[in-house]
Design a protein around this motif. Structure first.
Motif, PDB file in Angstrom:
ATOM      1  N   MET A 210       0.828  -1.201   0.000  1.00  0.00           N
ATOM      2  CA  MET A 210       0.000   0.000   0.000  1.00  0.00           C
ATOM      3  C   MET A 210       0.865   1.253   0.000  1.00  0.00           C
ATOM      4  SD  MET A 210      -2.864  -1.204   2.800  1.00  0.00           S
ATOM      5  CE  MET A 210      -3.626   0.415   2.844  1.00  0.00           C
ATOM      6  N   LEU A 211       1.896   1.266   0.841  1.00  0.00           N
ATOM      7  CA  LEU A 211       2.781   2.426   0.904  1.00  0.00           C
ATOM      8  C   LEU A 211       3.509   2.652  -0.410  1.00  0.00           C
ATOM      9  CD1 LEU A 211       4.509   2.364   4.421  1.00  0.00           C
ATOM     10  CD2 LEU A 211       3.345   4.310   3.357  1.00  0.00           C
ATOM     11  N   LEU A 212       4.063   1.580  -0.958  1.00  0.00           N
ATOM     12  CA  LEU A 212       4.839   1.712  -2.197  1.00  0.00           C
ATOM     13  C   LEU A 212       3.966   2.107  -3.373  1.00  0.00           C
ATOM     14  CD1 LEU A 212       7.281  -1.338  -1.890  1.00  0.00           C
ATOM     15  CD2 LEU A 212       7.649   1.048  -1.245  1.00  0.00           C
ATOM     16  N   ALA A 213       2.685   1.790  -3.280  1.00  0.00           N
ATOM     17  CA  ALA A 213       1.760   2.167  -4.349  1.00  0.00           C
ATOM     18  C   ALA A 213       1.198   3.563  -4.150  1.00  0.00           C
ATOM     19  CB  ALA A 213       0.614   1.157  -4.421  1.00  0.00           C
ATOM     20  N   GLY A 214       1.536   4.228  -3.045  1.00  0.00           N
ATOM     21  CA  GLY A 214       1.033   5.583  -2.785  1.00  0.00           C
ATOM     22  C   GLY A 214      -0.414   5.607  -2.381  1.00  0.00           C
TER      23      GLY A 214
ATOM     24  N   GLY B 183      19.035   7.673   4.647  1.00  0.00           N
ATOM     25  CA  GLY B 183      20.430   7.264   4.534  1.00  0.00           C
ATOM     26  C   GLY B 183      20.625   5.799   4.271  1.00  0.00           C
ATOM     27  N   SER B 184      19.557   4.991   4.294  1.00  0.00           N
ATOM     28  CA  SER B 184      19.677   3.567   4.013  1.00  0.00           C
ATOM     29  C   SER B 184      19.071   3.255   2.652  1.00  0.00           C
ATOM     30  CB  SER B 184      18.966   2.749   5.098  1.00  0.00           C
ATOM     31  OG  SER B 184      19.079   1.373   4.838  1.00  0.00           O
ATOM     32  N   ALA B 185      19.769   2.423   1.895  1.00  0.00           N
ATOM     33  CA  ALA B 185      19.264   2.058   0.576  1.00  0.00           C
ATOM     34  C   ALA B 185      17.994   1.234   0.711  1.00  0.00           C
ATOM     35  CB  ALA B 185      20.329   1.274  -0.186  1.00  0.00           C
ATOM     36  N   GLY B 186      17.162   1.271  -0.306  1.00  0.00           N
ATOM     37  CA  GLY B 186      15.927   0.506  -0.293  1.00  0.00           C
ATOM     38  C   GLY B 186      14.885   1.175  -1.159  1.00  0.00           C
ATOM     39  N   THR B 187      13.791   0.473  -1.339  1.00  0.00           N
ATOM     40  CA  THR B 187      12.731   0.944  -2.223  1.00  0.00           C
ATOM     41  C   THR B 187      11.763   1.838  -1.476  1.00  0.00           C
ATOM     42  OG1 THR B 187      12.892  -1.110  -3.475  1.00  0.00           O
ATOM     43  CG2 THR B 187      10.912   0.206  -3.793  1.00  0.00           C
ATOM     44  N   LEU B 188      11.437   2.986  -2.099  1.00  0.00           N
ATOM     45  CA  LEU B 188      10.421   3.888  -1.571  1.00  0.00           C
ATOM     46  C   LEU B 188       9.183   3.929  -2.449  1.00  0.00           C
ATOM     47  CD1 LEU B 188      12.665   6.895  -0.433  1.00  0.00           C
ATOM     48  CD2 LEU B 188      11.506   5.231   1.025  1.00  0.00           C
ATOM     49  N   GLY B 189       9.326   3.513  -3.701  1.00  0.00           N
ATOM     50  CA  GLY B 189       8.191   3.479  -4.602  1.00  0.00           C
ATOM     51  C   GLY B 189       7.498   4.827  -4.708  1.00  0.00           C
ATOM     52  N   ASP B 190       6.167   4.792  -4.653  1.00  0.00           N
ATOM     53  CA  ASP B 190       5.373   6.025  -4.693  1.00  0.00           C
ATOM     54  C   ASP B 190       4.902   6.424  -3.305  1.00  0.00           C
ATOM     55  OD1 ASP B 190       5.544   6.339  -7.478  1.00  0.00           O
ATOM     56  OD2 ASP B 190       3.881   4.951  -7.816  1.00  0.00           O
ATOM     57  N   ALA B 191       5.654   6.005  -2.274  1.00  0.00           N
ATOM     58  CA  ALA B 191       5.230   6.274  -0.897  1.00  0.00           C
ATOM     59  C   ALA B 191       5.124   7.764  -0.608  1.00  0.00           C
ATOM     60  CB  ALA B 191       6.212   5.631   0.086  1.00  0.00           C
ATOM     61  N   GLN B 192       5.851   8.584  -1.357  1.00  0.00           N
ATOM     62  CA  GLN B 192       5.817  10.020  -1.106  1.00  0.00           C
ATOM     63  C   GLN B 192       4.402  10.574  -1.271  1.00  0.00           C
ATOM     64  OE1 GLN B 192       8.426  11.544   0.171  1.00  0.00           O
ATOM     65  NE2 GLN B 192       7.178  13.381   0.444  1.00  0.00           N
TER      66      GLN B 192
END
Length: 581
Positions: A475-479, A498-507
């Motif tokens: 849900m988060l990654l899909a915004g 500061g840590s690598a990883g996927t954020l997707g459309d969480a913004q």
């Protein structure tokens, strides 16, 4: 007591402590152990996950319970360091005590060889680098378990209750983790086979099994109350199989007490052909002692166990072995604890240590025992020099930025499920060093942190058991809309910068959420959802079984010490103690 015995009494444990401190020296500095699977925090809480009632399988019980209970009094980071150093110290001292029981004619010289073999080996180095501090605590209890069961079978200078108390205490102590308990139970059952006129084999085996079940009650109960084991982890069977090191096949690596599945969790010397030399030296010390130790009937079960501890993980790492293990895990997901095959090589340590001690007996007609011991000790250390000082500085203390305490305080004031970003179970912060570490957030807060448990090993994705966490992550990654996130029971979102990883459309989701805290390292968003904790009845049962494990250790430990004082009193009066069997 003679001066020689007094020297052995203090010199041998002193040597064990010295080796443990040389290995763990960087951890003596202020800070916290953060390295791969090792996560320590100032304070931990009795969350559902700490009790084994979360979505993930109860792999970290009862260790998380112990830290949650003690950390209000003693800083959790200090506690973890104490337990780790104590595990290494107990491994060395226990190996010497076991050698004294099985090859007493080896004397202090043989005991020092046994101590060195138990502490200074690739298994310790690789498990340190993997962050398995609690497994090393169980590892340290293994020679004590063996000695206690052997005394139960043969020694009659102590009442049976005192000897039983020692067996129960050491098995329960090894039960800090499920793997440690299984290792201790295996060593204890093997030692039931030793000859003796004490407690019968049937009674001894029955008592060991009952003790193991009682000590396992925290994670057995959590497995029964939870549903984490409903999902099969069979996809990770290949990824966690034992690995061949340079110049050695899988069997040779395991025989040298190496071969961990993670190629990045090995000391530099094990990545070169020096691994071949180190294995040859270790096995040579053991082989020299074999002609002597095989003639000691009481030692034979430990030698057989050592062979099983090497051969079985090697067999499981083959194609047919992996197929069998995969089928077992799919049929019974709880068998997933067997996936990491190399950790079972710890079963070989007691037998190796005794054989190493016996080397001074084998060669005593050619060389003085102190000379043989010195050569063996120096050789074992020289071929694995980078175990010293935290595997050449890789196992160190780190400090958390102040934002972690601030975020924990806000969340703890209004506990609710926490979703964490980036979408990865492992973190690699600039302030914690170049090695990845499990997200520390779940151990900082009293709320549940939704973690999928997914891992990426050599490019292969190994899914964890966190089904609800995975849904929230998607849900988060899909915004998704903030209301949808709240409806899923999420109270907070933490973004760990500061840590690598996927954020997707969480913004897109985060833009609609109020910020409760922000700095360069962490941003805390308030979602407002209400989460569901485990039912109070389940929590009460889980807490009761964990408390029972602690009481079992305390009572058995007090009884074992009382037995030792009983024997010491008779020794001081020069009166022979009563025979109890």
């Amino acid at each position: 007591m003679t001066q020689a015995r007094l020297a052995i009494r203090w010199v041998v444990p002193g040597c064990a402590l010295l080796l443990a401190l040389v290995v763990s020296a960087p951890l003596l500095a202020p800070g916290y152990l953060l390295l791969r699977d090792a996560v320590s925090t100032p304070r931990s809480y009795l969350s559902d996950t700490a009790l084994g009632l979360g979505e993930s399988a109860p792999r970290a019980v009862p260790q998380d319970f112990l830290i949650a209970v003690v950390s209000p009094v003693l800083d959790g980071g200090v506690l973890v360091k104490i337990l780790l150093i104590a595990g290494l110290f107990l491994a060395g001292w226990g190996a010497a005590r076991l050698a004294d029981v099985l090859v007493p004619d080896a004397g202090m010289a043989g005991q020092l060889v046994a101590t060195t073999l138990a502490v200074w080996n690739p298994y310790v180095a690789e498990r340190l680098l993997q962050g398995h501090w609690s497994l090393l605590c169980g590892y340290g209890a293994l020679p004590w378990v063996a000695a206690a069961v052997i005394r139960l079978r043969g020694e009659q200078s102590l009442p049976s209750w005192a000897r039983w108390a020692a067996v129960v205490f050491w098995i329960a102590l090894a039960g800090l983790t499920p793997t440690g308990l299984l290792l201790a139970a295996g060593v204890a059952l093997a030692c039931v086979a030793v000859p003796g006129d004490g407690v019968s084999r049937l009674r001894c085996a029955t008592g060991v099994l009952i003790t193991a079940v009682l000590a396992a009650s925290p994670w057995l109960t959590a497995s029964a109350l939870g549903d984490a084991l409903d999902s099969s982890p069979s996809s990770g069977v290949v990824a966690f199989a034992a690995r061949a090191e340079p110049g050695l096949g899988t069997l040779g690596s395991l025989a040298g007490l190496g071969g961990i599945w993670n190629a990045e969790a090995v000391p530099p010397s094990r990545t070169t052909l020096l691994a071949l030399l180190a294995t040859a030296v270790l096995l040579a010390v053991v082989a020299v002692g074999l002609p002597t130790v095989v003639r000691r009937r009481s030692a034979v079960p430990l030698l057989v166990l050592a062979a099983v501890g090497v051969l079985l993980p090697a067999a499981v790492a083959t194609g047919p072995g992996l197929a069998v293990l995969r089928a077992l895990v799919e049929a019974a997901p709880g068998v997933g604890v067997l996936r990491d095959g190399q950790k079972w090589v710890a079963l070989a340590m007691p037998g190796y240590a005794v054989a190493g001690a016996a080397a001074v007996v084998t060669l005593r007609h050619r060389f003085r025992p102190p000379i043989t011991a010195l050569v063996c000790v120096v050789a074992v250390i020289a071929v694995l020099p980078d175990l010293a000082f935290g595997v050449w500085g890789k196992v160190t203390s780190v400090r958390y930025p102040p934002g972690w305490s601030a975020v924990a305080g806000i969340v703890n004031a209004t506990p609710a499920d926490v979703a964490a970003l980036p979408a990865d179970s492992m973190r690699q912060f600039p302030w914690s060093g170049p090695v990845p570490v499990l997200d520390p957030l779940p151990r900082w807060v009293r709320a549940e942190v939704l973690a999928t448990g997914d891992l990426t090993i050599s490019g292969q994705s190994v899914p964890g058991e966190g089904g609800h966490a995975r849904d929230v992550q998607r849900m988060l990654l899909a915004g998704a809309a903030p209301d949808a996130l709240a409806g899923a029971g999420v109270g907070w979102v933490v973004v760990e910068s500061g840590s690598a990883g996927t954020l997707g459309d969480a913004q897109r989701t985060l833009q609609g959420l109020p910020v409760a805290y922000r700095d360069a390292d962490l941003t805390l968003y308030r979602v407002g959802g209400s989460s569901q904790a485990a039912p109070q009845g389940k929590r009460a049962v889980a807490i009761a079984t964990h408390a029972g494990w602690l009481v079992l250790q305390a009572v058995a430990g007090i009884a074992a010490l009382a037995g030792r004082r009983w024997r010491a009193r008779f020794a001081q009066t020069d009166k022979p103690p009563q025979k109890f069997e």
